[in-house]
Scaffold this motif. Structure first.
Motif, PDB file in Angstrom:
ATOM      1  N   VAL A 310       0.836  -1.208   0.000  1.00  0.00           N
ATOM      2  CA  VAL A 310       0.000   0.000   0.000  1.00  0.00           C
ATOM      3  C   VAL A 310       0.864   1.249   0.000  1.00  0.00           C
ATOM      4  N   LYS A 311       1.937   1.223   0.808  1.00  0.00           N
ATOM      5  CA  LYS A 311       2.824   2.386   0.870  1.00  0.00           C
ATOM      6  C   LYS A 311       3.515   2.626  -0.462  1.00  0.00           C
ATOM      7  N   GLN A 312       3.940   1.544  -1.121  1.00  0.00           N
ATOM      8  CA  GLN A 312       4.616   1.678  -2.399  1.00  0.00           C
ATOM      9  C   GLN A 312       3.685   2.263  -3.460  1.00  0.00           C
ATOM     10  N   ILE A 313       2.450   1.784  -3.480  1.00  0.00           N
ATOM     11  CA  ILE A 313       1.478   2.315  -4.444  1.00  0.00           C
ATOM     12  C   ILE A 313       1.255   3.803  -4.200  1.00  0.00           C
ATOM     13  N   TYR A 314       1.109   4.159  -2.932  1.00  0.00           N
ATOM     14  CA  TYR A 314       0.874   5.562  -2.575  1.00  0.00           C
ATOM     15  C   TYR A 314       2.027   6.454  -3.025  1.00  0.00           C
ATOM     16  N   HIS A 315       3.258   6.060  -2.679  1.00  0.00           N
ATOM     17  CA  HIS A 315       4.417   6.880  -3.016  1.00  0.00           C
ATOM     18  C   HIS A 315       4.685   6.888  -4.518  1.00  0.00           C
ATOM     19  N   ALA A 316       4.447   5.764  -5.201  1.00  0.00           N
ATOM     20  CA  ALA A 316       4.682   5.704  -6.644  1.00  0.00           C
ATOM     21  C   ALA A 316       3.803   6.711  -7.383  1.00  0.00           C
ATOM     22  N   PHE A 317       2.546   6.837  -6.965  1.00  0.00           N
ATOM     23  CA  PHE A 317       1.648   7.779  -7.621  1.00  0.00           C
ATOM     24  C   PHE A 317       1.863   9.213  -7.128  1.00  0.00           C
ATOM     25  N   ARG A 318       2.227   9.345  -5.846  1.00  0.00           N
ATOM     26  CA  ARG A 318       2.450  10.691  -5.298  1.00  0.00           C
ATOM     27  C   ARG A 318       3.676  11.347  -5.921  1.00  0.00           C
TER      28      ARG A 318
END
Length: 558
Positions: A310-318
């Protein structure tokens, strides 16, 4: 006592408290180094490992779940449907239209196929994003490929129990599951090749020379680029040649299975799906056995495998705007995906040849023989003249536009434009020689514009983008067909998307991408792992030097 690689990576030894001991890379060379701490030490790619990786693709070529499963399923739809020109259910489908009750209303088979593909791709998007987001951590990620592979084997064998028109709903479920398993195995198998390429002995040796100043950056860049393209292209070439053998054997099997019994063709399609699983098992065993568990990134502090995704998805898009070149290529990949993944051509082909299993097999042989020729020619030209990946991709994309334009010709007349059996013989040859190299070159291009050590996340993201375009494309194409009543009309939509994608692709700058990816990883090392700027350079340099030195030591031992 066990060596703690994690501690070494996080806290590299220094002299004088400031500079790392021994040689360290130039600023340009560090573009190839990952500043993130890893789990374990780099492996050296072996010849048997590479050839096992190639052989796996012969099994995972899509013969059953991609090429024949859709024919088996659509055949069941046509046998279960009725001609809409007559009262519902009174006249079987013939040369005219064919309708069924599906997704809450009466629809044409073409519409059902497009919507089902869209739903399948939507499921894949969710699954791949979740799995791919944490696959770059630890060393257990090969199990992801194994899991998807076993799922597809099971689905392929299950087709033996779906041979009656009344079971078309079960066939729909198997088709969706088969696509998910096949695409999942293909995505994460493909994502392994950047690691295989950079751990080749010659690339490690080039890194060592670059660190010592014995070679220049451009020479190393070209060697690295050609290594990636070699693995990508040769894998497709080996797959094509292997498929020809598999299909030749299949031709003999079909000759013995298909007879005057009208049900024998339906039974043959199910047998083909099961046969493809048997071939895949034989071809996959070496890769599952010889693949080395290459080190992934360490889990960030206060993070578990349950939360890192979840953190990776969040940071990848942010932080996506920091990878401008990556996402420019992502956009091009998205639009061109509609040209290739929307199944209008396959649907038309199945209709023209009336789901004849023997004919479909012969068409595949035609296409795959051309595919082997095309990929071989493209790779030899690129290797001889050291042509950049992007240039090869632009040339390849032009022929995709030609294919879409040919489909547009068939909108207003029936002599040309995918209406005749001879056209599909020509189409398979053209597609194989000029279009199929896209699958190899586009993957090599992805590896050049994604952050190092994040390949599984970004390959999953690119796979999702490809599926998202196919998720949108089928629904748009379905609406166009339903509104116009012309199965060729969606080619206008696909051609427009292709033209836009070529324009976007021309804007990608690989050199800028390399610098953006490095900066992205440096920021993550500081933000997530709490490293200092000095530690970022040391860890990245040490990662490269350890791998290069290991190659030198191995050569000295030999």
């Amino acid at each position: 006592m066990e060596d703690s690689t994690e501690d070494k990576n996080l806290q590299p030894r220094t002299e004088g408290g400031n500079e790392p001991a021994g040689n360290h890379l130039t600023d340009e060379a560090t573009l190839f180094a990952s500043p993130l701490p890893i789990v374990g030490a780099r492996k050296t790619t072996t010849r048997v490992e590479v050839w096992s990786w190639y052989l796996y693709y012969v099994g995972n070529s899509g013969l059953g779940p991609f090429n024949f499963a859709i024919s088996a399923w659509q055949n069941l739809l046509y046998l279960a449907g009725w001609d809409p020109a007559y009262p519902r259910g009174t006249v079987a489908c013939g040369d005219g239209g064919c309708n069924l009750i599906a997704y809450g209303t009466e629809r044409s088979v073409n519409s059902i196929v497009l919507i089902t593909n869209g739903l399948s791709f939507a499921f894949q998007a969710v699954i791949f994003l979740i799995v791919g987001s944490f696959a770059d951590y630890g060393v257990w990620r090969p199990h992801i490929t194994t899991g998807f592979t076993i799922l597809t084997w099971a689905v392929s064998f299950a087709w033996l129990g779906v041979e009656k028109p009344s079971k078309w709903q079960a066939g729909t479920a198997l088709y969706i599951l088969g696509l998910i398993g096949y695409q999942g195995a293909l995505t994460f198998w493909t994502a392994a090749f950047p690691g295989l390429a950079r751990d080749l002995p010659e690339i490690k040796e080039s890194e060592e020379k670059l660190a010592k100043g014995e070679t220049d950056q451009k020479t190393h860049d070209n060697k690295d680029m050609l290594a990636r393209n070699r693995l990508a292209n040769v894998s497709f070439l080996v797959c094509s040649l292997g498929e020809l053998v598999v299909l030749a054997i299949l031709a003999g099997i079909l000759q013995g299975v298909i007879n005057d019994d009208p049900d024998s063709n339906t039974r043959a399609l199910s047998i083909v799906c099961a046969y493809s699983a048997g071939v895949w098992i034989l071809c996959a065993i070496p890769w599952l056995f010889y693949e080395q568990y290459r080190p992934g990134n360490q889990l960030p502090p206060r993070t578990s495998y349950l939360t890192v995704g979840v953190k990776q998805i969040y940071h990848a898009f942010r932080l996506c705007l920091r990878l401008k070149q990556t996402f420019i290529y992502l956009a091009a990949y998205f639009f061109l995906g509609d040209c290739l993944n929307t199944v209008v051509i396959a649907t038309l082909q199945n209709e023209v040849v009336s789901y004849d299993t023997k004919m479909l097999n012969y068409l595949l042989i035609d296409g795959i023989a051309a595919q082997a020729l095309g990929i071989g020619i493209f790779w030899l030209i690129q290797k001889k003249y050291t042509i950049p990946t992007k240039t090869m991709l632009l040339f390849n994309a032009f022929w995709i536009l030609v294919l879409c334009a040919w489909g547009c010709i068939g909108i207003t007349q029936q002599k040309f434009g995918f209406h005749n059996a001879w056209e599909f013989w020509a189409y398979q040859a053209f597609y194989g020689i000029f279009v199929c190299p896209w699958y190899a070159i586009s993957q090599a291009m992805i590896s050049e514009v994604v952050p190092r050590g994040k390949e599984f996340l970004f390959f999953a993201l690119f796979s999702i983008i490809g599926k998202t375009s196919s998720f949108i494309g089928p629904f748009v194409s379905s609406a166009i067909i339903d509104r116009s009543g012309n199965t060729n009309m969606p080619f206008t939509f696909l051609l427009a998307l292709g033209v836009v994608s070529v324009g976007i692709l021309a804007c990608v700058n690989v050199e800028k991408s390399r610098k953006e990816c490095r900066k992205y990883l440096e920021d993550e090392a500081i933000r997530v792992y709490g490293m200092s700027s000095a530690e970022v350079l040391v860890v990245g340099s040490q990662y490269e030097m350890d791998g290069a030195r290991a190659t030198v030591v191995e050569k000295e031992k030999r």
